[in-house]
Design a protein around this motif. Sequence first.
Motif, mmCIF file in Angstrom:
data_model
loop_
_atom_site.group_PDB
_atom_site.id
_atom_site.type_symbol
_atom_site.label_atom_id
_atom_site.label_comp_id
_atom_site.label_asym_id
_atom_site.label_seq_id
_atom_site.Cartn_x
_atom_site.Cartn_y
_atom_site.Cartn_z
ATOM 1 N N ILE A 1 10.890 3.801 4.508
ATOM 2 C CA ILE A 1 10.210 2.505 5.359
ATOM 3 C C ILE A 1 9.233 1.662 4.676
ATOM 4 O O ILE A 1 9.243 0.681 4.604
ATOM 5 C CB ILE A 1 10.035 3.363 6.769
ATOM 6 C CG1 ILE A 1 11.289 3.802 7.436
ATOM 7 C CG2 ILE A 1 9.298 1.951 7.752
ATOM 8 C CD1 ILE A 1 10.890 4.610 8.647
ATOM 9 N N TYR A 2 8.272 2.547 4.079
ATOM 10 C CA TYR A 2 7.300 2.101 3.620
ATOM 11 C C TYR A 2 7.598 1.111 2.370
ATOM 12 O O TYR A 2 7.048 -0.124 2.010
ATOM 13 C CB TYR A 2 6.333 3.037 2.718
ATOM 14 C CG TYR A 2 4.855 2.439 2.628
ATOM 15 C CD1 TYR A 2 3.945 1.754 3.156
ATOM 16 C CD2 TYR A 2 4.828 2.656 1.172
ATOM 17 C CE1 TYR A 2 2.824 0.963 2.725
ATOM 18 C CE2 TYR A 2 3.507 2.123 0.486
ATOM 19 C CZ TYR A 2 2.505 1.234 1.426
ATOM 20 O OH TYR A 2 1.455 0.522 0.580
ATOM 21 N N ALA B 1 9.868 -6.301 1.244
ATOM 22 C CA ALA B 1 9.563 -7.656 2.272
ATOM 23 C C ALA B 1 8.350 -8.274 1.970
ATOM 24 O O ALA B 1 8.279 -9.576 1.942
ATOM 25 C CB ALA B 1 9.525 -7.067 3.883
ATOM 26 N N GLU B 2 7.242 -7.611 1.584
ATOM 27 C CA GLU B 2 5.808 -8.238 1.419
ATOM 28 C C GLU B 2 6.011 -9.144 0.015
ATOM 29 O O GLU B 2 5.653 -10.254 -0.205
ATOM 30 C CB GLU B 2 4.765 -7.121 1.414
ATOM 31 C CG GLU B 2 4.409 -7.030 2.866
ATOM 32 C CD GLU B 2 3.531 -5.988 2.776
ATOM 33 O OE1 GLU B 2 3.036 -5.404 1.518
ATOM 34 O OE2 GLU B 2 2.953 -5.353 3.950
ATOM 35 N N GLN C 1 9.105 -2.135 3.329
ATOM 36 C CA GLN C 1 7.911 -3.210 3.886
ATOM 37 C C GLN C 1 7.382 -3.659 2.746
ATOM 38 O O GLN C 1 7.128 -4.767 2.573
ATOM 39 C CB GLN C 1 6.741 -2.302 4.671
ATOM 40 C CG GLN C 1 5.771 -3.372 5.164
ATOM 41 C CD GLN C 1 4.673 -2.339 6.119
ATOM 42 O OE1 GLN C 1 4.887 -1.236 6.295
ATOM 43 N NE2 GLN C 1 3.690 -2.915 6.406
ATOM 44 N N GLN C 2 7.050 -2.892 1.756
ATOM 45 C CA GLN C 2 6.623 -3.532 0.428
ATOM 46 C C GLN C 2 7.426 -4.537 -0.366
ATOM 47 O O GLN C 2 7.181 -5.588 -0.820
ATOM 48 C CB GLN C 2 6.416 -2.405 -0.754
ATOM 49 C CG GLN C 2 5.276 -1.667 -0.278
ATOM 50 C CD GLN C 2 4.741 -0.469 -1.523
ATOM 51 O OE1 GLN C 2 6.092 -0.078 -2.096
ATOM 52 N NE2 GLN C 2 3.716 -0.032 -1.879
#
Length: 167
Positions: free
Chosen positions: A99-100, A106-107, A103-104
């Motif tokens: 999940i992390y 996507a950033e 998110q990375q």
Amino acid sequence: MNNNQLISNYYSEHRDEIINFIAVRIMDATEAEDIVQDIFLRLLRGHHLMTPDTIPALVYTMARHAVSDHYRRRRVYEEYEHYIQTSDFKPQTSDIESIYSAQQIAERMERSLARLPKACCEIYRLHIYDGMKVSAIAKELSLPYKQVENRLGQARKAVRQQLRCCV
């Protein structure tokens, strides 16, 4: 006779012949019917210059390309299926690390989009997030098809370069 009439006449007269042409090559009659329908829908939506003499060549060229595309997709599917079966691949959806990392990713993608010209970024967002095709984006933004295609290609290239280090 306009293009739509020409296409519909050709479809009604030669539909079975074209289905057989494709079915013999891909060994699947139902898939061949779908491909033929797609070909004629593209002809109806397109702005090709057609005459009764040129439509057979155009249809058969599109049919050959569709058969090639069918085998190309099938090969990719089989390679991926082989990879899944032979590796220890186990999708982890509940893992906090995955999940992390999503998110990375996507950033990083957003950062790479922020560096692009506004027009490229807007086209990329419409294509990826809204699921719009290049032709629909071109109509919505009142831009030439090729220009939208080129800007989307630039955006994809930039995002790919940014995401290479993550994946």
